[in-house]
Every structure is written in C-alpha cells, then in structure tokens.
Write an enzyme that holds these catalytic residues in place. Structure first.
Site, PDB file in Angstrom:
ATOM      1  N   ARG A  34      -7.236   4.635   3.571  1.00 42.58           N
ATOM      2  CA  ARG A  34      -5.977   4.721   4.304  1.00 42.58           C
ATOM      3  C   ARG A  34      -6.087   5.741   5.429  1.00 42.58           C
ATOM      4  O   ARG A  34      -6.931   6.652   5.391  1.00 42.58           O
ATOM      5  CB  ARG A  34      -4.835   5.123   3.377  1.00 42.58           C
ATOM      6  CG  ARG A  34      -4.523   4.121   2.261  1.00 42.58           C
ATOM      7  CD  ARG A  34      -3.324   4.601   1.463  1.00 42.58           C
ATOM      8  NE  ARG A  34      -2.972   3.678   0.387  1.00 42.58           N
ATOM      9  CZ  ARG A  34      -3.415   3.783  -0.860  1.00 42.58           C
ATOM     10  NH1 ARG A  34      -4.251   4.769  -1.180  1.00 42.58           N
ATOM     11  NH2 ARG A  34      -3.053   2.918  -1.790  1.00 42.58           N
ATOM     12  N   LYS A  68      -1.453   9.325  -0.771  1.00 47.30           N
ATOM     13  CA  LYS A  68      -0.276   8.501  -1.048  1.00 47.30           C
ATOM     14  C   LYS A  68       0.082   8.496  -2.526  1.00 47.30           C
ATOM     15  O   LYS A  68       1.260   8.610  -2.894  1.00 47.30           O
ATOM     16  CB  LYS A  68      -0.517   7.056  -0.575  1.00 47.30           C
ATOM     17  CG  LYS A  68       0.668   6.136  -0.789  1.00 47.30           C
ATOM     18  CD  LYS A  68       0.414   4.758  -0.211  1.00 47.30           C
ATOM     19  CE  LYS A  68       1.630   3.855  -0.400  1.00 47.30           C
ATOM     20  NZ  LYS A  68       1.426   2.513   0.190  1.00 47.30           N
ATOM     21  N   HIS A  90      -5.083   0.331   9.812  1.00 47.46           N
ATOM     22  CA  HIS A  90      -4.836  -0.208   8.477  1.00 47.46           C
ATOM     23  C   HIS A  90      -5.270  -1.665   8.369  1.00 47.46           C
ATOM     24  O   HIS A  90      -5.545  -2.145   7.268  1.00 47.46           O
ATOM     25  CB  HIS A  90      -3.348  -0.074   8.139  1.00 47.46           C
ATOM     26  CG  HIS A  90      -3.078   0.106   6.678  1.00 47.46           C
ATOM     27  ND1 HIS A  90      -3.380   1.267   5.998  1.00 47.46           N
ATOM     28  CD2 HIS A  90      -2.559  -0.739   5.752  1.00 47.46           C
ATOM     29  CE1 HIS A  90      -3.048   1.134   4.723  1.00 47.46           C
ATOM     30  NE2 HIS A  90      -2.545  -0.059   4.546  1.00 47.46           N
ATOM     31  N   ARG A 103      -8.504  -2.190   6.690  1.00 48.47           N
ATOM     32  CA  ARG A 103      -8.381  -2.144   5.222  1.00 48.47           C
ATOM     33  C   ARG A 103      -8.013  -3.523   4.689  1.00 48.47           C
ATOM     34  O   ARG A 103      -8.560  -3.996   3.696  1.00 48.47           O
ATOM     35  CB  ARG A 103      -7.319  -1.103   4.855  1.00 48.47           C
ATOM     36  CG  ARG A 103      -6.947  -1.004   3.375  1.00 48.47           C
ATOM     37  CD  ARG A 103      -5.916   0.112   3.217  1.00 48.47           C
ATOM     38  NE  ARG A 103      -5.256   0.110   1.921  1.00 48.47           N
ATOM     39  CZ  ARG A 103      -5.703   0.752   0.849  1.00 48.47           C
ATOM     40  NH1 ARG A 103      -6.841   1.406   0.923  1.00 48.47           N
ATOM     41  NH2 ARG A 103      -5.033   0.732  -0.283  1.00 48.47           N
ATOM     42  N   HIS A 160      -5.415   1.248  -5.353  1.00 53.90           N
ATOM     43  CA  HIS A 160      -4.070   0.830  -5.741  1.00 53.90           C
ATOM     44  C   HIS A 160      -3.752   1.345  -7.139  1.00 53.90           C
ATOM     45  O   HIS A 160      -4.614   1.347  -8.027  1.00 53.90           O
ATOM     46  CB  HIS A 160      -3.952  -0.696  -5.720  1.00 53.90           C
ATOM     47  CG  HIS A 160      -3.897  -1.251  -4.336  1.00 53.90           C
ATOM     48  ND1 HIS A 160      -4.235  -2.552  -4.038  1.00 53.90           N
ATOM     49  CD2 HIS A 160      -3.557  -0.686  -3.157  1.00 53.90           C
ATOM     50  CE1 HIS A 160      -4.103  -2.760  -2.743  1.00 53.90           C
ATOM     51  NE2 HIS A 160      -3.682  -1.640  -2.198  1.00 53.90           N
ATOM     52  N   TYR A 167      -2.713  -8.888  -0.529  1.00 51.78           N
ATOM     53  CA  TYR A 167      -3.970  -9.268   0.103  1.00 51.78           C
ATOM     54  C   TYR A 167      -4.449 -10.633  -0.389  1.00 51.78           C
ATOM     55  O   TYR A 167      -5.111 -11.362   0.331  1.00 51.78           O
ATOM     56  CB  TYR A 167      -5.026  -8.199  -0.179  1.00 51.78           C
ATOM     57  CG  TYR A 167      -4.622  -6.837   0.313  1.00 51.78           C
ATOM     58  CD1 TYR A 167      -4.717  -6.500   1.654  1.00 51.78           C
ATOM     59  CD2 TYR A 167      -4.108  -5.889  -0.564  1.00 51.78           C
ATOM     60  CE1 TYR A 167      -4.323  -5.256   2.113  1.00 51.78           C
ATOM     61  CE2 TYR A 167      -3.716  -4.634  -0.114  1.00 51.78           C
ATOM     62  CZ  TYR A 167      -3.822  -4.336   1.223  1.00 51.78           C
ATOM     63  OH  TYR A 167      -3.431  -3.113   1.670  1.00 51.78           O
TER      64      TYR A 167
END
Length: 422
Positions: free
Chosen positions: A263, A288, A364, A367, A390, A399
């Site tokens: 990220r 995050k 991003h 990613r 995640h 995704y």
C-alpha cells in the site's frame, strides 16, 4: 441605455465580488493571491457589463467568460498563463453566491484559526479518539481534516459553537460537498457522524439531531479496480530514468507496488530496519491494519533498493524512513502524498493509454494488477490475502471480480463470433 434589470444584475455582481474579497481577507490567503483574484474578478465584471445578456445569470456569464479567456483572437480576455486563476476566481464567485462561503483547499484550511469554542471541541475530540477509540494516526488526520472543514463552514456563517448546529445547517453544508465523489463524501460524512456521537455523549447536541444526521447516506458504488496489463507495467518501469536520484527512488517505489503490492502508506513509512538483507525479506507492520507482514525481497527489488540507498538517498540524514524528498529539506515523504504524480509522469513517458472506460490509475492500481495476475495464475485466495496483507479473505473478493468480469467479456466475444459464424 441599459435596462433596469441589467443595471441591478451588475450591481449584484459587484456586491458579490466585494463580499468574496472580504471573505478572502478573513482567511489565510496570501496577499498576492487576493490581489490576483481581485484582478481577475474585475476582468469578469467588465466582461459582464460589456457582453452580458439581458436575462443572463451568473453561471452562464462564468461559462462564457472562461471560453473568452481561451479564445485565441481575443487578447483582452485571453490568459495563456492565468487560465487556472480565472477558473479559481470564478469558482469562488459561484460557490459564494450559492453557499455564502467556498470550500477551502487542504493547506489553506489548516492555516485558518478556528473560533476558541470550536477549536476546544476539536482538541477534545482528538484526545478522545486517541485514548478511547484507538484510531491510527492516518485515520485521525483524515477525521480532523473533515471536521475542521465543517467548522470553517460554521464560522463562515457566523456560528462559533457546536451547540448552534441544527439539521438545516447540516443539509446546507452537505450541499457544498455534493460535487465530490461519492466515496470521498461518504468518508467525510463518516467523520462527522463520529464527531456528533462524541458531542451527544458530552451532552452538547440532542439525540434527535444525531438521528437526523444518521439519515444522510451516500451510496458507494463498487467499481472494478483499474488493472495494468503485464506489458504496460514493463513499459512503465522501463520509462524511469534510473541515472538520477529521483529516478532511482521512483523505480524502487514502483517495484514495491508492482511486485509486492504494498500500500502507499506502507511504502511511505518503510524503514531501513524493515529490510532483512540476510533473509531477503521485508518485515513491517501495516499502517492500515496494524498487522505484521512479511514478504520476499526479489533480486531485482533488492538491487533497486541498494542502488537508491547508495547513490540516490541523502547519506547525511538521521531519518530512518527509506524514501525521502529528492530536494532540500530531505525529509520523509508527506502524509498527503499518494504518488499519483509518479504514475502519471512515467505513464506519459511510456505512452501507456488509459484503458476504457477511463479510470484513475494511482499507485494503488499496481496492487490491483498484482492481485489480478495471482488470480490468473490460480493462486489460492488465502495466499493472495496473506500477500496483500488483508485481514480477512473477504477483502480479496473485490480483486476476484476483476477475473470474473474479464471471463465474462471473453464469453461475450466468443458468443458474438459464434453468432456471426452461424
């Protein structure tokens, strides 16, 4: 001879310009900016007096004025180096005419002093979030920015305390924010909901007001993430001039996003201590989620980092963050930086077009592209989740939609071929 309606309109425009300039004087705008805006507003007033129609309103006049600024044959109103200022000045006029204030940009909003009562509320809220809500620094920065913008709106309407807020004011403020993207507006409303729950707990506002505010909802569509083709990623990386310190830094940043899917926040805060050269790994705590993340350090990425550290990064700094500003002061990259300029610069140099429909491609998106390639390779979802950091596999489902929609597109193409063959 001008009609009475035209004379009255011109007087109203002059009064509007006067109030806008007065409002600017009360904010933290530099004097040079106020002078430039004043000059542009005077040109707009002259345009309205000379070319305005009998029943023409402000919006129509602004649109025609901006067209005149771009007209090659009209030297008086053409502003080759000042068209951005013309748009800025007329935006201030139109927003002030509708809302009685205008939206302050981030840097300006930080510099404007809040009324003592509002500043005390923001300080108490900040302390409460830090001690009880355990918000991370990035979340606190966003929430404080959104709340400060709301408080500045209150001040523009001569309201200096949170107790005076009512549903009408909330609706009026939200109306000033509606041009924003739905995702941005949804985040801003989330910050204000948090503030009003805090004020309710303190007894500053009523439960009825909080309930009314809870009714303000913004639908957030779920668009597919932008994805780069493999060849486009190669072209993007090849466009970087790695002979300069800036190029060495940017190349390492792009590789971290393209190869590891890091990220933006984790790339900006990546520290020298996060690199385990002996194990060829990157070990960090995600900004995050707060969860640890361990990723392999490829030979190409390792070489790019070493090249930047040895030949691009200032050696006389005490900062432990890997990536620093390329020019003095050599400090860590700012919290507001999203690296969008890096992507835009090298995409243009590489000649990579935006895929239809046009989508914003920030860092991003690299990613997203890594996730898409992992899905195409048949990588199990839990493995993809661990690579992307995640918290749950549910976050990876976005995704997966990339691959599903790609397959759907292929199926439609095949169906058309079969139909033509028949």
């Amino acid at each position: 001879m001008k009609s009475e309606a035209v004379v009255r309109r011109d007087e109203m425009l002059e009064d509007l310009v006067s109030r806008v300039l007065q409002h600017l004087a009360g904010l933290a705008y530099m004097e040079s900016t106020r002078v430039s805006v004043h000059r542009c507003c005077k040109r707009f007033l002259r345009f309205a007096r000379e070319r305005g129609g009998e029943d023409e309103g402000l919006t129509s006049l602004v649109d025609r004025y901006l067209v005149a600024c771009r007209t090659a044959g009209d030297r008086e109103y053409r502003e080759p180096s000042g068209q951005r200022l013309a748009r800025h000045a007329t935006r201030l006029l139109t927003e002030f005419a509708v809302h009685g204030c205008f939206q302050l940009r981030g840097k300006i909003a930080k510099q404007v002093a809040l009324a003592p009562a509002l500043d005390a509320v923001l300080s108490d809220y900040r302390a409460f979030c830090a001690s009880h809500m355990q918000h991370r620094r990035g979340t606190l920065v966003i929430r404080e920015r959104d709340i400060r913008r709301f408080f500045l709106f209150l001040q523009a309407h001569d309201i200096g305390s949170a107790e005076a807020v009512d549903a009408r004011l909330l609706s009026k403020f939200i109306a000033t924010r509606t041009p924003k993207q739905s995702t941005v507006l949804s985040m801003e409303l989330s910050s204000l909901r948090s503030l009003f729950r805090f004020l309710l707990m303190r007894g500053t506002v009523s439960a009825e007001l909080v309930e009314q505010f809870a009714a303000f909802r913004v639908s957030r569509p779920q668009p597919l993430p932008a994805v780069w083709r493999r060849d486009d990623v190669k072209s993007l990386l090849a466009a970087v001039d790695r002979s300069s310190p800036v190029g060495k830094r940017d190349y390492a940043i792009l590789l971290l996003a393209a190869q590891l899917g890091l990220r933006v926040g984790d790339i900006k805060t990546l520290r020298l201590d996060d690199i385990s050269w002996d194990e060829a790994q990157i070990k960090l705590t995600q900004s995050k989620t707060g969860s640890p993340l361990r990723l392999p350090l490829s030979e190409e990425l390792g070489a790019a980092l070493i090249d930047y550290l040895q030949h691009g990064r200032p050696s006389f700094t005490a900062h432990r963050q890997i990536f620093l500003r390329a020019h003095a002061p050599f400090q860590p990259l700012g919290a507001d930086s999203k690296f969008g300029d890096i992507i835009s610069r090298y995409r243009r140099l590489a000649g990579v077009p935006l895929s239809p429909p046009p989508r914003w491609r920030g860092l991003h998106s690299l990613r997203h592209s890594l996730a898409s390639r992992l899905i195409e390779a048949g990588t199990p979802v839990p493995v993809i989740s661990s690579i992307l950091g995640h918290a749950t596999s549910e976050s990876t489902e976005t995704y997966i939609r990339i691959d599903v929609d790609s397959l759907r597109g292929v199926a439609l193409d095949l169906a058309e071929e079969v139909q033509h063959a028949a």
